[in-house]
Design an enzyme around this catalytic site. Structure first.
Site, PDB file in Angstrom:
ATOM      1  N   ASP A  65      -7.378  -8.742  -3.660  1.00 30.43           N
ATOM      2  CA  ASP A  65      -6.131  -9.562  -3.067  1.00 30.43           C
ATOM      3  C   ASP A  65      -6.551 -10.858  -2.654  1.00 30.43           C
ATOM      4  OD1 ASP A  65      -7.805  -8.652  -0.984  1.00 30.43           O
ATOM      5  OD2 ASP A  65      -6.202  -7.265   0.004  1.00 30.43           O
ATOM      6  N   ASP A  82       0.873  -1.081   0.228  1.00 28.57           N
ATOM      7  CA  ASP A  82       0.078  -0.063   0.199  1.00 28.57           C
ATOM      8  C   ASP A  82       0.788   1.190  -0.045  1.00 28.57           C
ATOM      9  OD1 ASP A  82      -2.547  -1.207   0.018  1.00 28.57           O
ATOM     10  OD2 ASP A  82      -3.078  -0.869   1.813  1.00 28.57           O
ATOM     11  N   ASP A 127       0.375   4.054   1.828  1.00 27.88           N
ATOM     12  CA  ASP A 127       0.357   4.763   3.129  1.00 27.88           C
ATOM     13  C   ASP A 127       0.624   3.935   4.297  1.00 27.88           C
ATOM     14  OD1 ASP A 127      -1.720   2.914   2.896  1.00 27.88           O
ATOM     15  OD2 ASP A 127      -3.513   4.147   3.708  1.00 27.88           O
ATOM     16  N   HIS A 167       0.008   0.196   9.119  1.00 25.30           N
ATOM     17  CA  HIS A 167      -1.098   0.609   8.480  1.00 25.30           C
ATOM     18  C   HIS A 167      -1.861   1.169   8.980  1.00 25.30           C
ATOM     19  CE1 HIS A 167      -4.167   0.465   5.523  1.00 25.30           C
ATOM     20  NE2 HIS A 167      -3.511   0.341   4.360  1.00 25.30           N
TER      21      HIS A 167
END
Length: 394
Positions: free
Chosen positions: A129, A17, A19, A153
């Site tokens: 995913d 990801d 972030d 995360h």
């Protein structure tokens, strides 16, 4: 995926990801484990909370087949705090956890698997995913959520993705993946649970969410062709649709709303939460009957509620309320509308009945199209189309 396979220089693709916070050691451990695995293996990392660094938010992921919903794998627990109990004092962490898939906040995939299994399904932001690991698993390629491999995360508990524009992708992608892989002839509990969630949104005056969820199921019913076709343009349409509803118009400053008629009690959640099935059904029936009464004047909201106290059983008995978003950055004024309730409720019933009735046919369609929609050739068509659609593109 396509670029890595075409380049031919790498044994693995590492999906991350954008972030997250990541230690390079996690990459080394994931790659080393994959190197030593006897069978090509998808190696996933756990998720720690970016807001509370010692909290292991997600350890290993599982898909419950009957309701087709993701959850923590059996014999594991979510949100374990290593600041309170270390590894030595946490017996369940000493047991191997079986994973059906690993989230793509951090996931290492051998290129050998990509070449054989294909690329991801075109399901933006949700379930791609999970579907990929399930598809790879059917080919004999396991997924391991590797202890000692992780990223930090933002936890999804602090997000609004079940109510905002992402609600469309939650239900559409979940239904599509179930059509591709569910072992049940008519989707198991999924259609019924979706209908229940739809009723909760309607009772909560969350008409924008209900409308997005209906659009999602209607798109599924249209067939697999819509996935690639709508990939680059759907989000703008979803945002535009949401703004037609007052519950989707977030305001930053609570002072912009008129003061509420009365103050919500501090113990609202504990005193109103359903405690058994009889109590639950009583609240459903009372809330549903309330929807057919004429709403009161909307000059002022009845209550101002934090998201944590805004359960459907509370909102179902109100005519209006100002409700904060889960992250606390905005709030919206929910207003009961009998006309919208009736129209969306009728669409919900007919749409879910169509989904149940057509499930076997749709499952055949989506499974027959799976190889094509995940093929590099089809994805390259979509890439080229997206470049043409850009301002100033070729």
């Amino acid at each position: 995926m396509d670029e890595v396979v075409r380049a031919g220089d790498s044994d693995y693709l590492l999906i991350l990801d954008d972030d997250i916070v990541l230690e390079p050691e996690s990459i080394l451990r994931a790659a080393t484990f994959a190197d030593l695995a006897r069978t090509p293996t998808i190696v996933g990392g756990h998720m720690f909370s970016l807001y509370d660094r010692s909290v292991l938010h997600a350890y290993a992921e599982h898909i419950a087949p009957l309701k087709w919903w993701w959850d923590s794998s059996p014999n594991t627990r979510a949100r374990h705090d290593f600041g309170r109990r270390n590894l030595r004092n946490t017996p369940w962490l000493h047991r191997r956890a079986e994973a059906d898939y690993n989230g793509w906040w951090m996931c290492l995939i051998p290129t050998k698997i990509i070449k054989e299994v294909g690329l991801a399904v075109p399901l933006f932001i949700k379930w791609d995913d999970a579907e990929y690991a399930v598809r790879a698993g059917k080919k004999g390629y396991p997924t391991v959520s590797m202890p000692g491999v992780a990223a930090w995360h933002i936890p999804w508990l602090d997000k609004n993705d079940a109510l905002d524009w992402q609600a469309y992708y939650h239900i559409r992608n979940r239904v599509i993946v179930a059509l591709l892989h569910s072992p049940f002839k008519r989707g198991g509990r999924l259609p019924a649970e979706s209908g229940e969630r739809q009723l909760q949104n309607l009772l909560s005056m969350q008409y924008s969410t209900a409308a997005l969820r209906l659009l999602a199921i209607e798109d599924v019913l249209s067939g697999p062709e819509h996935m690639h076709r709508d990939l680059g343009r759907k989000m703008a349409a979803l945002r535009e649709l949401r703004q037609q509803f007052t519950d989707a118009r977030g305001v930053v400053d609570l002072a912009d709303f008129p003061p509420a008629r009365r103050k919500a009690p501090d113990n609202l959640k504990t005193t109103t939460t359903p405690t058994n099935k009889v109590n639950l059904m009583t609240k459903v029936m009372a809330g549903t009957l309330h929807q057919f009464r004429k709403p009161r004047d909307f000059q002022r909201p009845q209550l101002t509620l934090p998201y944590q106290d805004a359960g459907w059983w509370v909102l179902a008995r109100l005519d209006s309320a100002v409700v904060s978003a889960p992250d606390g950055t905005t709030a919206a004024w929910y207003k009961r509308d009998r006309k919208q309730f009736r129209a969306l409720a009728w669409r919900s019933v007919t749409t879910h009945l169509r989904l149940i009735r057509n499930w076997p046919r749709l499952a055949k369609q989506y499974r027959a199209a799976s190889a094509e929609v995940t093929s590099p050739a089809k994805w390259r068509e979509t890439f080229e189309a997206s470049l043409r659609d850009r301002p100033g593109g070729p």
